[in-house]
Design a protein around this motif. Structure first.
Motif, mmCIF file in Angstrom:
data_model
loop_
_atom_site.group_PDB
_atom_site.id
_atom_site.type_symbol
_atom_site.label_atom_id
_atom_site.label_comp_id
_atom_site.label_asym_id
_atom_site.label_seq_id
_atom_site.Cartn_x
_atom_site.Cartn_y
_atom_site.Cartn_z
ATOM 1 N N VAL A 242 0.849 -1.200 0.000
ATOM 2 C CA VAL A 242 0.000 0.000 0.000
ATOM 3 C C VAL A 242 0.884 1.250 0.000
ATOM 4 O O VAL A 242 1.903 1.313 0.700
ATOM 5 N N ALA A 243 0.497 2.239 -0.777
ATOM 6 C CA ALA A 243 1.281 3.473 -0.897
ATOM 7 C C ALA A 243 1.430 4.175 0.451
ATOM 8 O O ALA A 243 0.559 4.080 1.316
ATOM 9 N N ARG A 244 2.542 4.895 0.619
ATOM 10 C CA ARG A 244 2.881 5.492 1.910
ATOM 11 C C ARG A 244 1.803 6.431 2.434
ATOM 12 O O ARG A 244 1.434 6.359 3.604
ATOM 13 N N ASP A 245 1.283 7.315 1.590
ATOM 14 C CA ASP A 245 0.270 8.265 2.061
ATOM 15 C C ASP A 245 -1.001 7.541 2.498
ATOM 16 O O ASP A 245 -1.629 7.922 3.498
ATOM 17 N N GLU A 246 -1.381 6.510 1.761
ATOM 18 C CA GLU A 246 -2.566 5.725 2.128
ATOM 19 C C GLU A 246 -2.329 4.979 3.434
ATOM 20 O O GLU A 246 -3.227 4.893 4.276
ATOM 21 N N ARG A 247 -1.111 4.437 3.606
ATOM 22 C CA ARG A 247 -0.766 3.757 4.863
ATOM 23 C C ARG A 247 -0.876 4.728 6.038
ATOM 24 O O ARG A 247 -1.449 4.403 7.073
ATOM 25 N N ARG A 248 -0.303 5.906 5.866
ATOM 26 C CA ARG A 248 -0.301 6.886 6.950
ATOM 27 C C ARG A 248 -1.719 7.276 7.338
ATOM 28 O O ARG A 248 -2.061 7.352 8.522
ATOM 29 N N ALA A 249 -2.573 7.479 6.347
ATOM 30 C CA ALA A 249 -3.957 7.863 6.632
ATOM 31 C C ALA A 249 -4.709 6.751 7.360
ATOM 32 O O ALA A 249 -5.467 7.019 8.303
ATOM 33 N N ARG A 250 -4.502 5.507 6.940
ATOM 34 C CA ARG A 250 -5.178 4.374 7.586
ATOM 35 C C ARG A 250 -4.684 4.186 9.020
ATOM 36 O O ARG A 250 -5.479 3.914 9.930
ATOM 37 N N VAL A 251 -3.385 4.346 9.242
ATOM 38 C CA VAL A 251 -2.827 4.222 10.589
ATOM 39 C C VAL A 251 -3.401 5.297 11.503
ATOM 40 O O VAL A 251 -3.825 5.013 12.638
ATOM 41 N N GLU A 252 -3.450 6.525 11.023
ATOM 42 C CA GLU A 252 -3.993 7.617 11.843
ATOM 43 C C GLU A 252 -5.467 7.381 12.148
ATOM 44 O O GLU A 252 -5.926 7.629 13.271
ATOM 45 N N GLU A 253 -6.201 6.904 11.159
ATOM 46 C CA GLU A 253 -7.623 6.606 11.347
ATOM 47 C C GLU A 253 -7.814 5.556 12.445
ATOM 48 O O GLU A 253 -8.652 5.724 13.354
ATOM 49 N N LEU A 254 -7.025 4.497 12.396
ATOM 50 C CA LEU A 254 -7.202 3.406 13.354
ATOM 51 C C LEU A 254 -6.708 3.772 14.745
ATOM 52 O O LEU A 254 -7.303 3.354 15.741
ATOM 53 N N LEU A 255 -5.642 4.538 14.837
ATOM 54 C CA LEU A 255 -5.184 4.975 16.156
ATOM 55 C C LEU A 255 -6.242 5.852 16.816
ATOM 56 O O LEU A 255 -6.430 5.797 18.045
ATOM 57 N N GLU A 256 -6.948 6.615 16.021
ATOM 58 C CA GLU A 256 -8.066 7.403 16.547
ATOM 59 C C GLU A 256 -9.178 6.470 17.031
ATOM 60 O O GLU A 256 -9.726 6.640 18.134
ATOM 61 N N VAL A 257 -9.492 5.451 16.238
ATOM 62 C CA VAL A 257 -10.564 4.515 16.576
ATOM 63 C C VAL A 257 -10.272 3.775 17.881
ATOM 64 O O VAL A 257 -11.159 3.580 18.716
ATOM 65 N N VAL A 258 -9.008 3.362 18.079
ATOM 66 C CA VAL A 258 -8.656 2.579 19.271
ATOM 67 C C VAL A 258 -8.235 3.448 20.451
ATOM 68 O O VAL A 258 -7.791 2.946 21.482
ATOM 69 N N GLY A 259 -8.409 4.768 20.318
ATOM 70 C CA GLY A 259 -8.133 5.655 21.440
ATOM 71 C C GLY A 259 -6.669 5.934 21.682
ATOM 72 O O GLY A 259 -6.269 6.272 22.806
ATOM 73 N N LEU A 260 -5.844 5.830 20.632
ATOM 74 C CA LEU A 260 -4.412 6.066 20.778
ATOM 75 C C LEU A 260 -3.910 7.135 19.804
ATOM 76 O O LEU A 260 -2.760 7.099 19.369
ATOM 77 N N ALA A 261 -4.757 8.093 19.478
ATOM 78 C CA ALA A 261 -4.337 9.191 18.606
ATOM 79 C C ALA A 261 -3.146 9.902 19.241
ATOM 80 O O ALA A 261 -3.137 10.186 20.443
ATOM 81 N N GLY A 262 -2.124 10.178 18.430
ATOM 82 C CA GLY A 262 -0.933 10.839 18.939
ATOM 83 C C GLY A 262 0.128 9.903 19.480
ATOM 84 O O GLY A 262 1.214 10.347 19.880
ATOM 85 N N TYR A 263 -0.148 8.599 19.478
ATOM 86 C CA TYR A 263 0.800 7.618 20.011
ATOM 87 C C TYR A 263 1.684 6.998 18.932
ATOM 88 O O TYR A 263 2.477 6.104 19.222
ATOM 89 N N GLY A 264 1.568 7.437 17.699
ATOM 90 C CA GLY A 264 2.224 6.774 16.577
ATOM 91 C C GLY A 264 3.724 6.583 16.733
ATOM 92 O O GLY A 264 4.267 5.548 16.346
ATOM 93 N N GLU A 265 4.415 7.565 17.299
ATOM 94 C CA GLU A 265 5.870 7.492 17.410
ATOM 95 C C GLU A 265 6.332 6.841 18.705
ATOM 96 O O GLU A 265 7.535 6.671 18.928
ATOM 97 N N ARG A 266 5.401 6.455 19.568
ATOM 98 C CA ARG A 266 5.783 5.823 20.831
ATOM 99 C C ARG A 266 6.408 4.447 20.586
ATOM 100 O O ARG A 266 6.054 3.737 19.652
ATOM 101 N N ALA A 267 7.292 4.064 21.501
ATOM 102 C CA ALA A 267 7.852 2.718 21.471
ATOM 103 C C ALA A 267 6.859 1.748 22.114
ATOM 104 O O ALA A 267 6.168 2.111 23.079
#
Length: 216
Positions: free
Chosen positions: A108-133
């Motif tokens: 999947v293209a990078r921009d599409e991946r990034r959008a899907r990841v952000e969408e799902l982190l929002e859904v699971v209540g972890l918006a803003g956690y993307g760079e966390r270890a």
């Protein structure tokens, strides 16, 4: 029949005679529906789930989606996702890169991946956690990441094998509600394996009880 149809599925393990783990199980899961498999340890729940997703080879019976026979289709071509009780996250990847893993494998293209990841982190209540270890997260947060990772490729069915059993009782109760709501929001069909009757009632719209390899 649309969705999942399991017909007379039998799972055996080597032995003399063979050990029958699942004996003639039949069930259906409609698109968007969550079904729980409830029963004690050793009753065959995980073996049945494994045969449905393709990691266990059945001795007899069939697995189909929308009428298409998937019984001998490789696991990676069934369009199903799987969440284990320990999450099995990649500790060397960030939260975002864990969620994106399946999308990367699918090209999947990078921009599409990034959008899907952000969408799902929002859904699971972890918006803003993307760079966390991953090592910086609590047990509950890790399971939400595992759920997001499994949902990222948009599976038509998600199989959850005792997804909350490693967590303490209070956290399990909260996450049971959260996982139910996440699946509903994403519209994904799911099968949840659990030995906890309350968890089954909370997470699923329908509960199937299993004992000694057979659905009751």
């Amino acid at each position: 029949m649309s969705g999942l149809t399991v017909d007379n599925l039998r799972v055996e393990y080597p032995g003399s005679p063979p050990v029958v783990a699942v004996d003639g199980a039949s069930l259906t899961v409609a698109p968007g529906e969550t079904v729980a498999l409830l029963g004690p340890s050793g009753c065959g729940k995980s073996s049945l789930l494994g045969a449905i997703v393709g990691i266990v080879e059945p001795a007899a019976g069939s697995v189909a989606w929308d009428g298409e026979d998937l019984t001998h289709v490789p696991v990676h071509r069934r369009g199903f996702g799987l969440v284990f009780q320990d999450g099995q996250l990649f500790p060397h990847r960030s939260v975002a890169r864990n969620v994106a893993f399946g999308l990367e494998m699918a090209g999947v293209a990078r921009d599409e991946r990034r959008a899907r990841v952000e969408e799902l982190l929002e859904v699971v209540g972890l918006a803003g956690y993307g760079e966390r270890a991953i090592t910086d997260l609590s047990g509950g947060q890790r399971q939400r990441v595992a759920l997001a990772r499994s949902l990222a490729p948009r599976p038509r069915l998600l199989a959850l094998d005792e997804p909350l059993s490693s967590l303490d009782a209070d956290l399990r109760a909260r996450l049971a509600v959260e996982v139910r709501d996440i699946l509903a929001a994403d519209g994904t069909a799911a099968i949840v394996v659990t030995h906890d009757p309350r968890e089954a009632e909370v997470m699923a719209s329908r509960v199937l009880r299993m004992s000694a390899g057979a659905l009751q």
